[in-house]
Each structure stands twice: as structure tokens, then as C-alpha cells.
Design a protein around this motif. Sequence first.
Motif, PDB file in Angstrom:
ATOM      1  N   ALA A  24       0.992  -1.117  -0.001  1.00  0.00           N
ATOM      2  CA  ALA A  24       0.168  -0.137   0.029  1.00  0.00           C
ATOM      3  C   ALA A  24       0.923   1.267   0.147  1.00  0.00           C
ATOM      4  O   ALA A  24       0.679   2.094  -0.639  1.00  0.00           O
ATOM      5  N   PHE A  25       1.732   1.316   0.955  1.00  0.00           N
ATOM      6  CA  PHE A  25       2.676   2.724   1.109  1.00  0.00           C
ATOM      7  C   PHE A  25       3.886   2.686   0.414  1.00  0.00           C
ATOM      8  O   PHE A  25       4.570   3.635   0.598  1.00  0.00           O
ATOM      9  N   GLY A  26       4.431   1.604  -0.043  1.00  0.00           N
ATOM     10  CA  GLY A  26       5.754   1.827  -0.691  1.00  0.00           C
ATOM     11  C   GLY A  26       6.785   0.977  -0.036  1.00  0.00           C
ATOM     12  O   GLY A  26       6.444   0.416   1.284  1.00  0.00           O
ATOM     13  N   ARG A  27       8.018   1.024  -0.232  1.00  0.00           N
ATOM     14  CA  ARG A  27       8.937   0.105  -0.165  1.00  0.00           C
ATOM     15  C   ARG A  27       9.805   1.128   1.186  1.00  0.00           C
ATOM     16  O   ARG A  27      11.069   1.423   0.853  1.00  0.00           O
ATOM     17  N   TRP A  28       9.152   1.218   2.371  1.00  0.00           N
ATOM     18  CA  TRP A  28       9.820   2.024   3.348  1.00  0.00           C
ATOM     19  C   TRP A  28      11.050   1.531   3.909  1.00  0.00           C
ATOM     20  O   TRP A  28      11.923   2.153   4.401  1.00  0.00           O
ATOM     21  N   GLU A  29      10.860   0.196   4.086  1.00  0.00           N
ATOM     22  CA  GLU A  29      12.278  -0.447   4.779  1.00  0.00           C
ATOM     23  C   GLU A  29      13.517  -0.374   3.695  1.00  0.00           C
ATOM     24  O   GLU A  29      14.505   0.270   4.237  1.00  0.00           O
ATOM     25  N   ASP A  30      13.287  -0.506   2.395  1.00  0.00           N
ATOM     26  CA  ASP A  30      14.162  -0.129   1.510  1.00  0.00           C
ATOM     27  C   ASP A  30      14.850   1.308   1.403  1.00  0.00           C
ATOM     28  O   ASP A  30      15.715   1.667   1.528  1.00  0.00           O
ATOM     29  N   PHE A  31      13.669   2.229   1.780  1.00  0.00           N
ATOM     30  CA  PHE A  31      14.001   3.660   1.520  1.00  0.00           C
ATOM     31  C   PHE A  31      14.691   3.995   2.966  1.00  0.00           C
ATOM     32  O   PHE A  31      15.989   4.811   2.563  1.00  0.00           O
ATOM     33  N   VAL A  32      14.556   3.632   4.233  1.00  0.00           N
ATOM     34  CA  VAL A  32      15.214   3.973   5.211  1.00  0.00           C
ATOM     35  C   VAL A  32      16.908   3.100   5.267  1.00  0.00           C
ATOM     36  O   VAL A  32      17.847   3.859   5.361  1.00  0.00           O
ATOM     37  N   ALA A  33      16.611   1.879   5.086  1.00  0.00           N
ATOM     38  CA  ALA A  33      18.175   1.044   5.460  1.00  0.00           C
ATOM     39  C   ALA A  33      18.909   0.996   4.187  1.00  0.00           C
ATOM     40  O   ALA A  33      20.228   0.462   4.352  1.00  0.00           O
ATOM     41  N   LYS A  34      18.275   1.455   3.018  1.00  0.00           N
ATOM     42  CA  LYS A  34      19.075   1.345   1.897  1.00  0.00           C
ATOM     43  C   LYS A  34      19.476   2.974   1.016  1.00  0.00           C
ATOM     44  O   LYS A  34      20.641   3.440   1.295  1.00  0.00           O
ATOM     45  N   GLU A  35      18.283   3.351   0.609  1.00  0.00           N
ATOM     46  CA  GLU A  35      18.504   4.863   0.022  1.00  0.00           C
ATOM     47  C   GLU A  35      18.831   5.890   0.950  1.00  0.00           C
ATOM     48  O   GLU A  35      19.718   6.675   0.677  1.00  0.00           O
ATOM     49  N   LEU A  36      18.339   5.880   1.991  1.00  0.00           N
ATOM     50  CA  LEU A  36      18.701   7.153   3.158  1.00  0.00           C
ATOM     51  C   LEU A  36      20.022   6.683   3.374  1.00  0.00           C
ATOM     52  O   LEU A  36      20.724   8.019   3.488  1.00  0.00           O
ATOM     53  N   VAL A  37      20.342   5.772   4.035  1.00  0.00           N
ATOM     54  CA  VAL A  37      21.861   5.671   4.379  1.00  0.00           C
ATOM     55  C   VAL A  37      22.577   5.688   3.279  1.00  0.00           C
ATOM     56  O   VAL A  37      23.816   6.473   3.435  1.00  0.00           O
TER      57      VAL A  37
END
Length: 352
Positions: free
Chosen positions: A125-138
Motif C-alpha cells: 500500500a505505502f511503498g518500500r519504506w524498509e528499502d527507503f530507510v535502510a538502503k536509500e537514506l543511508v
Amino acid sequence: MKRFLVLLSGLLSIVTLGSPSATAQGRIVVETLHSSALQGNRIGDTPDRKITIHLPASYDRDPARRYPVVYLLHGATSDPKEWLDGTYQGMDLGADLDRLAAEYIVVMPMADNRFGGSFYVNSTAFGRWEDFVAKELVRFIDTRFRTLPARQSRGLAGQSMGGFGALYLAGRHPETFGHVYAMSPCCLGFVGDLAMESGRWRQEPRGWLRAMAAAFAPGNGREPSIESPPLPFVAASDGRMREVAVVARAWRNYLPLNRLMRDPSPYRRLCSISLDAGLQDEIPSVTLGATAFSRELGRAGIAHTFVAFTGTHTDHTRERFEASVLPFFARVLAAQDPNKGSGLLLFPSRCE
């Protein structure tokens, strides 16, 4: 275990960051990260996420130095600015960091949406937030700022929904994050008001529970309803609650307490773990869940600290930050900081 924690406390007390200066001030930077992981989410949420960063006072004075990083995750229906604008008992996180002379960068992503929160998981529903924080943001922070790009020098913290996210992501990515602190973490397991017998499941889900149900909805070839997401427990014809197996299984794949009970090895890899909860928390599953999580860590022989304090869900937020959370990261990150040159490693076996 008690002897280990006493020894650990003694070791931590000898690590210092230097003397705070009344004039030493860090600065706030606000960036925007365009996320491919969040593109195309079903609620039409923007993939352009605001990131609030606090840089320590010495960052601009010492251009050759690299810094540890703490990723700080906010709660449902919240915003990182609430840690800076006095919302919590007059708290100004930037000023608190300056007073502590904290030598680490703090990164606060904006994770709110029209449901009140993302829960920091990969969601249909909301998108891949785990990937956003743990991969993209880092990756974004390591590229844009002078960081120490190793798990020993990365901390993860959060409050309420953010506390859930911190424990979930730390257990999923111990190769990325070495230290975790969960403040009044919500929704860790099917306990308290989230237990199957709770009357909460007999009502139409609202607020954070509706956001949670939408985030955790299983992807089974059919797109589940976003506005009325499926629940793990429903009332049968005889009035008793029964488990909806496919939904409950999907939830247990996200709930940190269930993940820990199933396999403690990812949490064993973390350098340090701390969590707290208020004894008078209005949400029963918070204190019960944190207590159960601490108990399971103990059963697995995983060193950690857990504090049950006198207070509700948010009425001691400022005090917890100032007295516990920020000093915790000051100690554990300084112990792994090569800038200190002391050679002292407090967690050598778990932070290699």
C-alpha cells in the motif's frame, strides 16, 4: 546477565565526548530525497521525502573529520519538527545535542502519510519504506555528508511507531545498523490491546491501527483494500474471535517480537540494544510488548537494557531524550569512533 550490565555501565561511564561549550552550536540542514523505493505506491504518496539533519558543532570546524550517524524515526501522525519546536515538554533536540556536545549526526526522515504513518516496512500500500530507510537514506547520507560508513558507527532510534520501526529495521539489517534504541515502541506483538481476545478487533480500525493494517496487508495476488484493510482476527458466527491465517501470518512477519522469538540471531549481531516504556502508557501493548521483547532477548542471552519508567506514552519524551537516548548514543558511538584514538571498544565481539 546482571553482572554483565553492571560491568557495561561502568565501562560506559568512562567514555567522554569532551566538555560542552555554551557557544558551540550545531546546525540544522533540510534536504529532499527522491526515492525510487516509494515511487508508484498505491496511496499516491510523494516519493520526495524531506530529511532533517542535525550536524554537530565541530562539523564545519574540522573538515577532515568523519562522524557517526543516528537515524531517528518519528511516530504515527508525527513530524520530525516536533522534536525541535517544543511540542514535547518544550524540547529542542538541536539545543539538547549542543548541550551534550554530541559528536554524531542525527538524521530524521519524514514518514507521515494520509493514514498517519508508514510503519517503515515494505508495503504493497505505502511503498518500500524498509528499502527507503535502510538502503536509500543511508546511501544518501553517506554520500552527502562526512560519515563513518560502517554499522559500528550507525545508530537507529525511534519513538512509538518509530520505536517499532527501529527494532524491526535493526533486526532486518544488522549489517547496516549496529546500535538501536526504541522509545515506547508500539505494536511489537499480539499482546495487550493487540491480543486476539481484545475488543479492539471487533471495531472498524481507526488511526494508527488502520495504518498498521494497511501497511501489513498481505500481497497474495489480489490487491487488498486500502480503505478497509484486512485484520488478523475477526468475530466468528458464535461471537468468538478467530484468526485469519493468511493475514495473521503476514503480520507476524513484521512484528518484531514474533521475529525475535522465531530467530534471535539478527539481534545477537547488534552491538547494543536499549528500549524503554512508560508504566502508565495509554496503549497496553506498548509496555507489555517492550517487556516481552526484553524477556525474549534475555532468554536468547542477548545483552541489552530495558527501562520501565513512571509515565505515559509521551509525557516524559523530553526527559527520556535528554537523560537516556542522547547519552546512550554518545557513549556507544564514541566507543567505536576512530577519531577518539583510545582504542577502547566496548562491544568487540559483537561489533567486528
